[in-house]
Design a protein around this motif. Structure first.
Motif, PDB file in Angstrom:
ATOM      1  N   LYS A  52     -40.619 -54.269 -69.520  1.00  0.00           N
ATOM      2  CA  LYS A  52     -39.760 -55.408 -69.879  1.00  0.00           C
ATOM      3  C   LYS A  52     -40.579 -56.696 -69.926  1.00  0.00           C
ATOM      4  N   GLY A 193     -29.723 -49.485 -62.577  1.00  0.00           N
ATOM      5  CA  GLY A 193     -29.534 -50.590 -61.636  1.00  0.00           C
ATOM      6  C   GLY A 193     -29.049 -51.836 -62.363  1.00  0.00           C
ATOM      7  N   ALA A 195     -29.631 -52.350 -65.276  1.00  0.00           N
ATOM      8  CA  ALA A 195     -29.205 -51.720 -66.537  1.00  0.00           C
ATOM      9  C   ALA A 195     -30.137 -51.886 -67.730  1.00  0.00           C
ATOM     10  N   ASP A 285     -39.421 -43.567 -54.663  1.00  0.00           N
ATOM     11  CA  ASP A 285     -39.101 -44.672 -53.752  1.00  0.00           C
ATOM     12  C   ASP A 285     -37.678 -44.465 -53.223  1.00  0.00           C
ATOM     13  N   TYR A 288     -34.464 -46.479 -55.659  1.00  0.00           N
ATOM     14  CA  TYR A 288     -34.126 -46.164 -57.056  1.00  0.00           C
ATOM     15  C   TYR A 288     -34.478 -44.727 -57.426  1.00  0.00           C
ATOM     16  N   GLY A 317     -40.773 -45.724 -60.917  1.00  0.00           N
ATOM     17  CA  GLY A 317     -41.733 -46.377 -60.015  1.00  0.00           C
ATOM     18  C   GLY A 317     -41.142 -46.708 -58.658  1.00  0.00           C
TER      19      GLY A 317
END
Ligand SMILES: *Cc1c(COP(=O)(O)O)cnc(C)c1O
Length: 336
Positions: A52, A193, A195, A285, A288, A317
């Motif tokens: 992103k 999350g 999104a 993790d 997430y 990640g």
């Protein structure tokens, strides 16, 4: 879909790998399980926010910004990666930290908190759950402007249409790799999350007419609320791309693996994190990717996928936060 029309910084050389997980596949005895290693994306520690930020930071630079401002939870991977991008580009960075669970931000904490300090955050200010982020980031922007700087505000998780382009690009990458491997995937499973990841993938796969359905696994919100959020962002992302808007029925965001709340551990998450680490050498993790993998494992056990189908898990990640959750993750048998 022509992504080359959008300014982009490059933070990862080439594609992230797609790998088969033979031991997990054998252990579960259902579909073939494959993994897309977005935990290996560029910038410090990798993870989904890097894709992103390639588009968001390019926009910040085009607008002459010298300071990035963003918001996240106390162990935010998004804040870590925004700081890393800022350091790489020679920009300053200011963070607003939302204490979603009261008292959870400590400057002494390990994991991403330590990395905030190492990467030189110019300011870290905590606000309570439910704070108005736009207003809180505007306060930071005013501080920057008063000192003669030019701020650039990045929404939580980088989840705007521009940020979501990173995952429309990932959709294109997955289809190219799938063709190259000669492996057609039947399902894509991903954490959902803020999104941007889910929405960008959906917009991209729809534009490509890929016929690859996405199952989102929620980490925070109830199903209906999350599906509305994902659909809205997929729509505005598709509009930015000039591609067809995904149908509402193609949005699936299951809430069965959230547990007691955002970032709070569940036995299924601990099982998933330990299983992937010990059987495949892959670090998930707790917040997430551990819950998303718990969802994938749960769906296999429910018989949701057919034997012989191929399920691709997008690893988003987050492993740099593992050390902050050591107590939740240790083998209880070893701790007795
Ligand atoms: C932010 C994050 C997610 C969720 O992605 P969204 O685009 O916010 O839905 C998933 N995994 C990790 C490790 C993250 O940091």
């Amino acid at each position: 879909m022509n992504l080359a029309r959008f300014p982009r910084r490059r933070y990862t050389p080439g594609f992230t790998p797609i790998e088969f997980l033979p031991h997990l596949t054998a252990l579960l005895g259902g579909p073939e399980i494959w993994i897309k290693r977005d935990d290996l994306l560029g910038l410090a520690g990798g993870g989904n926010k890097t894709r992103k930020l390639e588009f968001l930071v390019a926009d910040a630079l085009a607008k002459g910004a010298d300071t990035l401002v963003t918001v996240g939870a106390p162990q935010s991977n998004h804040c870590r990666l925004t700081l890393a991008a800022a350091a790489k580009e020679g920009l300053a960075c200011r963070l607003v930290i939302e204490e979603r669970v009261p008292g959870t931000y400590s400057p002494d904490a390990l994991g991403n908190n330590l990395l905030f300090d190492l990467m030189g955050a110019q300011s870290i200010r905590t606000v309570p759950l439910g704070a108005d982020f736009a207003a809180e980031m505007a306060i930071e922007a005013d501080v920057v402007r008063a000192a003669g700087g030019v701020p650039y505000l990045i929404a939580g998780g980088g989840s705007t249409p521009l940020g979501a382009l990173g995952y429309a690009a990932c959709a294109q990458e997955i289809m190219a790799q799938s063709f190259d491997l000669g492996v057609a995937f039947d399902h894509l499973v991903v954490a959902s999350g803020s999104a941007g990841t889910h929405s960008g993938l959906l917009a991209g796969l729809t534009a490509l007419n890929a016929g690859l359905p996405i199952t989102g696994i929620n980490v925070r919100r109830p199903r209906a609320e999350q599906e509305t959020n994902v659909h809205k962002l997929a729509e505005t992302t598709a509009q930015l791309l000039g591609t067809p808007v995904p149908a509402r029925e193609t949005v699936v965001a299951l809430d069965d693996w959230v547990g007691p709340g955002y970032s709070l551990p569940t036995p299924e998450m601990v099982e998933a994190v330990r299983l992937l680490a010990s059987r495949e050498g892959v670090l998930l993790d707790p917040v997430y990717s551990g819950k998303a993998m718990a969802g994938l494992i749960g769906l296999v056990r429910r018989g949701h996928f057919k034997t012989g189908e191929r399920v691709l898990f997008l690893h988003t990640g987050g492993s740099p936060s593992l050390h902050a959750y050591a107590r939740d993750l240790r083998d209880p048998a070893l701790n007795a």
